[in-house]
Design an enzyme around this catalytic site. Structure first.
Site, PDB file in Angstrom:
ATOM      1  N   GLU A 169      -6.982  10.574  -3.260  1.00 48.42           N
ATOM      2  CA  GLU A 169      -7.559   9.430  -2.531  1.00 48.42           C
ATOM      3  C   GLU A 169      -8.422   9.827  -1.326  1.00 48.42           C
ATOM      4  O   GLU A 169      -8.283   9.281  -0.237  1.00 48.42           O
ATOM      5  CB  GLU A 169      -6.440   8.470  -2.094  1.00 48.42           C
ATOM      6  CG  GLU A 169      -5.627   7.956  -3.276  1.00 48.42           C
ATOM      7  CD  GLU A 169      -4.395   7.147  -2.887  1.00 48.42           C
ATOM      8  OE1 GLU A 169      -4.205   6.875  -1.693  1.00 48.42           O
ATOM      9  OE2 GLU A 169      -3.630   6.773  -3.797  1.00 48.42           O
ATOM     10  N   ASN A 209      -7.388  13.004  -7.820  1.00 51.11           N
ATOM     11  CA  ASN A 209      -6.697  11.778  -8.245  1.00 51.11           C
ATOM     12  C   ASN A 209      -7.067  10.600  -7.344  1.00 51.11           C
ATOM     13  O   ASN A 209      -7.070  10.743  -6.114  1.00 51.11           O
ATOM     14  CB  ASN A 209      -5.179  12.043  -8.131  1.00 51.11           C
ATOM     15  CG  ASN A 209      -4.320  11.011  -8.820  1.00 51.11           C
ATOM     16  OD1 ASN A 209      -4.518  10.737  -9.997  1.00 51.11           O
ATOM     17  ND2 ASN A 209      -3.349  10.461  -8.105  1.00 51.11           N
ATOM     18  N   HIS A 245      -3.906   1.562 -11.408  1.00 51.58           N
ATOM     19  CA  HIS A 245      -3.057   0.447 -10.990  1.00 51.58           C
ATOM     20  C   HIS A 245      -3.900  -0.803 -11.245  1.00 51.58           C
ATOM     21  O   HIS A 245      -4.672  -1.241 -10.386  1.00 51.58           O
ATOM     22  CB  HIS A 245      -2.679   0.579  -9.514  1.00 51.58           C
ATOM     23  CG  HIS A 245      -1.870   1.808  -9.232  1.00 51.58           C
ATOM     24  ND1 HIS A 245      -0.597   1.961  -9.731  1.00 51.58           N
ATOM     25  CD2 HIS A 245      -2.155   2.947  -8.561  1.00 51.58           C
ATOM     26  CE1 HIS A 245      -0.117   3.151  -9.353  1.00 51.58           C
ATOM     27  NE2 HIS A 245      -1.059   3.761  -8.651  1.00 51.58           N
ATOM     28  N   GLU A 274      -1.261   7.114 -13.120  1.00 53.45           N
ATOM     29  CA  GLU A 274      -0.253   6.260 -12.454  1.00 53.45           C
ATOM     30  C   GLU A 274      -0.265   4.849 -13.043  1.00 53.45           C
ATOM     31  O   GLU A 274      -0.178   3.862 -12.318  1.00 53.45           O
ATOM     32  CB  GLU A 274      -0.511   6.195 -10.943  1.00 53.45           C
ATOM     33  CG  GLU A 274      -0.581   7.551 -10.269  1.00 53.45           C
ATOM     34  CD  GLU A 274      -0.743   7.492  -8.751  1.00 53.45           C
ATOM     35  OE1 GLU A 274      -0.619   6.400  -8.164  1.00 53.45           O
ATOM     36  OE2 GLU A 274      -0.992   8.553  -8.156  1.00 53.45           O
ATOM     37  N   ASP A 276       0.080   1.253 -14.281  1.00 47.04           N
ATOM     38  CA  ASP A 276       0.922   0.052 -14.345  1.00 47.04           C
ATOM     39  C   ASP A 276      -0.014  -1.134 -14.486  1.00 47.04           C
ATOM     40  O   ASP A 276      -1.171  -1.089 -14.050  1.00 47.04           O
ATOM     41  CB  ASP A 276       1.879  -0.115 -13.160  1.00 47.04           C
ATOM     42  CG  ASP A 276       1.305   0.221 -11.798  1.00 47.04           C
ATOM     43  OD1 ASP A 276       0.127  -0.121 -11.536  1.00 47.04           O
ATOM     44  OD2 ASP A 276       2.030   0.812 -10.987  1.00 47.04           O
TER      45      ASP A 276
HETATM   46  O1  9MR Z   1       5.232   4.564  -5.528  1.00 47.59           O
HETATM   47  C1  9MR Z   1       5.117   5.287  -4.322  1.00 47.59           C
HETATM   48  C2  9MR Z   1       5.957   4.642  -3.238  1.00 47.59           C
HETATM   49  O2  9MR Z   1       7.335   4.775  -3.563  1.00 47.59           O
HETATM   50  C3  9MR Z   1       5.675   5.284  -1.879  1.00 47.59           C
HETATM   51  O3  9MR Z   1       6.354   4.569  -0.868  1.00 47.59           O
HETATM   52  C4  9MR Z   1       4.177   5.286  -1.594  1.00 47.59           C
HETATM   53  C5  9MR Z   1       3.842   6.042  -0.303  1.00 47.59           C
HETATM   54  O4  9MR Z   1       4.169   7.407  -0.397  1.00 47.59           O
HETATM   55  O5  9MR Z   1       3.488   5.922  -2.661  1.00 47.59           O
HETATM   56  C6  9MR Z   1       3.646   5.277  -3.900  1.00 47.59           C
HETATM   57  O6  9MR Z   1       2.912   5.982  -4.880  1.00 47.59           O
HETATM   58  C7  9MR Z   1       1.505   6.009  -4.687  1.00 47.59           C
HETATM   59  C8  9MR Z   1       1.007   7.352  -5.145  1.00 47.59           C
HETATM   60  O7  9MR Z   1       1.694   8.389  -4.478  1.00 47.59           O
HETATM   61  C9  9MR Z   1      -0.494   7.482  -4.936  1.00 47.59           C
HETATM   62  N1  9MR Z   1      -1.205   6.386  -5.562  1.00 47.59           N
HETATM   63  C10 9MR Z   1      -0.712   5.046  -5.257  1.00 47.59           C
HETATM   64  C11 9MR Z   1       0.786   4.954  -5.532  1.00 47.59           C
HETATM   65  C12 9MR Z   1       1.298   3.537  -5.310  1.00 47.59           C
HETATM   66  O8  9MR Z   1       1.133   3.167  -3.978  1.00 47.59           O
END
Ligand code: 9MR
Length: 365
Positions: A169, A209, A245, A274, A276
């Site tokens: 990101e 990513n 997402h 990722e 969903d």
């Molecule tokens: O699903 C993850 C959540 O449990 C955490 O609190 C959050 C912050 O670290 O990250 C979420 O996963 C993210 C991923 O690491 C990067 N892309 C977006 C995902 C959803 O927010």
């Protein structure tokens, strides 16, 4: 019941008394029978992955500490051939102090994956989020700190982790570089991060990513411009992770196809990293009705079919869903809207979404 009335009842927030009674019982579509068939991992040689909680700070989803841990492990190992840590390999957890690495949870995931013949994807080395406070407030030599961070983690897992999200990101939706501790302190941090990761594990596939790159061409422009620049300077990068997402309407499969095609044209590997699919983005539903579940089946099938028909086998890095069951998805608490975006319900049962994924996998060699 006429179709229109069924629809109105659904729009009116589902299950209200006005829609009740025996008439509804007779005409509501049957609850779909439990999808049956071989495990997803038996349907394809493509890595089919899932994000798993591991740490004690993820009490519901942890395959180690949750009261349902053994059920979570059983479902993950049965259906999936690849894993990624939803959190425990992020800097905040794996590198909590400058001189301290916390390997224990990551190692547990690695051992679990190896025992069950699963691949392991690493997420993530460099991100603006999930940072330990010592890193956010760092006042030493930033380049040495980045080198220590990446080299130590990638080396620790060089025998077990097959691919890494090196940077996560780094760009905003408009294509500009996101300002972060990394961009503020290290000129050219992107190139440095990939060079360090390749040196620490020459065999791992290195991914960039991000989210929304399947829907926002300007954002993907920036990512691909970075790749082109890397290539002119011999900086390594193997592929692009599309987080995906997404929701039931957005983006279109045409947009998704075009985005994948642009990476394929550059010879980049493509992962769905990722996935969903939110079914209630506008907060109009209170439950996953049979109609919504069926729409989700079709949407999963169409998205996976788009991936398989656009990305040739040699460039497919695999498909990973971001969580095991609907009860564990990050989306309801993040958006504060109920949703059911994953392949399994809260009772660990396959949903029609699972069937959609399976249909697409089985239709494509
Ligand atoms: O699903 C993850 C959540 O449990 C955490 O609190 C959050 C912050 O670290 O990250 C979420 O996963 C993210 C991923 O690491 C990067 N892309 C977006 C995902 C959803 O927010």
């Amino acid at each position: 019941m006429p179709r229109l009335i069924t629809h109105l009842c659904l729009v009116a927030a589902i299950g209200l008394a006005a829609c009740g009674g025996s008439q509804t019982t007779n005409t509501t579509p049957d609850t779909p029978t439990q999808p049956s068939g071989p495990m997803l991992r038996e349907q394809t040689s493509l890595p089919i992955g899932v994000a798993l909680g591991v740490g004690s700070f993820e009490p519901a989803s942890s395959i180690r500490y949750s009261p349902q841990a053994s059920q979570l492990r059983h479902l993950a190992a049965s259906e999936f051939s690849s894993v990624v840590a939803e959190n425990v390999m992020k800097p905040e957890y794996i590198h909590p102090q400058e001189q301290q690495y916390h390997w224990n949870d990551g190692d547990y995931l690695v051992q679990f994956a190896q025992q069950n013949n699963m691949r392991i994807h690493g997420h993530t080395l460099v991100w603006h989020n999930a940072l330990p406070s010592w890193m956010s407030n760092y006042s030493g030599n930033w380049e040495s700190m980045l080198a220590d961070h990446i080299t130590t983690i990638v080396s620790h897992y060089s025998d077990s982790i097959n691919s890494w999200d090196v940077v996560n990101e780094a760009f905003l939706d408009d294509g500009s570089l996101r300002s972060s501790i990394w961009s503020s302190h290290i000129p050219d941090y992107l190139a440095k991060a990939y060079t360090l990761a390749r040196a620490a594990d020459p065999d791992a596939d290195l991914y960039y990513n991000d989210y929304n790159i399947e829907a926002m061409p300007k954002k993907l422009d920036a990512v691909l411009k970075m790749v082109t620049d890397f290539r002119t300077r011999n900086i390594p990068i193997d592929g692009i992770g599309f987080q995906m997402h997404i929701d039931r309407y957005w983006p279109s499969t045409n947009e998704i196809r075009q985005a994948f095609s642009r990476c394929v044209a550059m010879g980049l590997k493509v992962r769905i990293s990722e996935l969903d699919i939110r079914m209630n983005p506008n907060n109009t539903a209170t439950a996953l009705t049979p109609e919504l579940a069926e729409a989700q089946r079709q949407r999963y099938r169409d998205v996976i079919t788009t991936y398989l028909s656009t990305v040739p086998a040699e460039l497919r890095g695999g498909i990973t869903v971001w969580g095991l069951t609907d009860a564990l998805s990050w989306t309801p608490w993040y958006y504060k809207i109920p949703d059911w975006p994953l392949l399994f319900d809260a009772n660990f049962q396959r949903k029609p979404a699972w069937t959609g994924m399976s249909e697409a996998l089985q239709a494509t060699p």
